[in-house]
Design a protein around this motif. Sequence first.
Motif, PDB file in Angstrom:
ATOM      1  N   THR A  54      67.145  10.904  12.080  1.00 11.67           N
ATOM      2  CA  THR A  54      67.228   9.591  11.423  1.00 11.67           C
ATOM      3  C   THR A  54      65.930   9.259  10.704  1.00 11.67           C
ATOM      4  O   THR A  54      65.934   8.786   9.556  1.00 11.67           O
ATOM      5  N   ALA A  58      65.224   8.671   6.713  1.00 11.98           N
ATOM      6  CA  ALA A  58      64.622   7.437   6.225  1.00 11.98           C
ATOM      7  C   ALA A  58      63.355   7.712   5.435  1.00 11.98           C
ATOM      8  O   ALA A  58      63.035   6.991   4.479  1.00 11.98           O
ATOM      9  N   LEU A  95      69.733   1.543  14.083  1.00 12.69           N
ATOM     10  CA  LEU A  95      69.629   2.447  12.941  1.00 12.69           C
ATOM     11  C   LEU A  95      70.892   3.287  12.804  1.00 12.69           C
ATOM     12  O   LEU A  95      71.549   3.622  13.798  1.00 12.69           O
ATOM     13  N   LEU A 218      61.256  -0.026   7.918  1.00 11.86           N
ATOM     14  CA  LEU A 218      61.402   0.668   9.198  1.00 11.86           C
ATOM     15  C   LEU A 218      60.034   0.841   9.855  1.00 11.86           C
ATOM     16  O   LEU A 218      59.879   0.573  11.054  1.00 11.86           O
TER      17      LEU A 218
END
Length: 320
Positions: A54, A58, A95, A218
């Motif tokens: 993830t 990102a 997320l 993030l």
Amino acid sequence: MTGQPIPVIIDCDTGVDDALALLFAVRHPGLDVRAITCVAGNTDVDGVVRNTLTVLEAAGAGDIPVARGAERPLIEPVRTASHVHGQDGMGDLGLPAPTRRPVDLDAVALLRREILASPRPVTLIPTAPLTNIALLLRTHPEVTRNIERIVFMGGAVEVGNATPVAEFNVWHDPEAAAILLTAGVPITMYGLDVFRQVIVPAADVQRLRDSSDPRLRLAGELLAHRDPATSGDPTPTGGLGDAGAVCAVADPGGITTSLLPVEVSLAPGPTRGQTIVDRRPRPGEAELHEGERDRHMVDVALTVNVERYVKLWLSTVEGL
């Protein structure tokens, strides 16, 4: 920075601050991230793989191979840190699931392949319990010929966090940490003594949280999660944590180290997992009466230039 990027492999248990380390590593021009391996620690190993993929998505990272590793320590049971990192290991930020997939190799096989295939000696950066690294060293000791250095986040000279004297990564798998010290390559210990100091100011955290760039948002949310004492503050400060160890590879001049004897306490009881760092200027009565023990020399980080590493991390992640 001049010269070729440093080939690095990160072994992690992603984790909030491991995520901050990955966001930095994949964007720093002086680092060539050749692989990432995952191990149980902050959360279970499947969660670590998910979180790692993830974060790479990102970050807009290239096609970096990611492998699943050990799902438990060599001897101890799994003891996660959900009270720090949330139930999902990433601050329970909700997320999305990654679309990337791990490679069809286990972590030890990927570590061996990438270390031996690298045209330049590799720097290993473990930011997690050292189970994968111990298994690698015991299964494929030939890899040490192409390892430049191991810079690990773990241990403490003074105060622990998992126990009064033991840091979490070493405490989680003390036997693995003890094996690491036998690697026969230069080792740098980036322990809690410097780990705790590198704090991003509140204004910078809020700037990231307010960004229109999802990657920077993030980063800001992860930093905000890292300070439980101020979690109710709308603009909390945030510790870089594990990311400091990657900063120490990109910019080793930001830490001051001393080459010192280090051993890991494997005894049951309150000292288990302690990294015993001998800072005495001369041998003591134990050595005089019982003789010197075989101990391993480690470059132990004792001080850190906080402003330098905060600026380095922010400028790299923000692309300034």
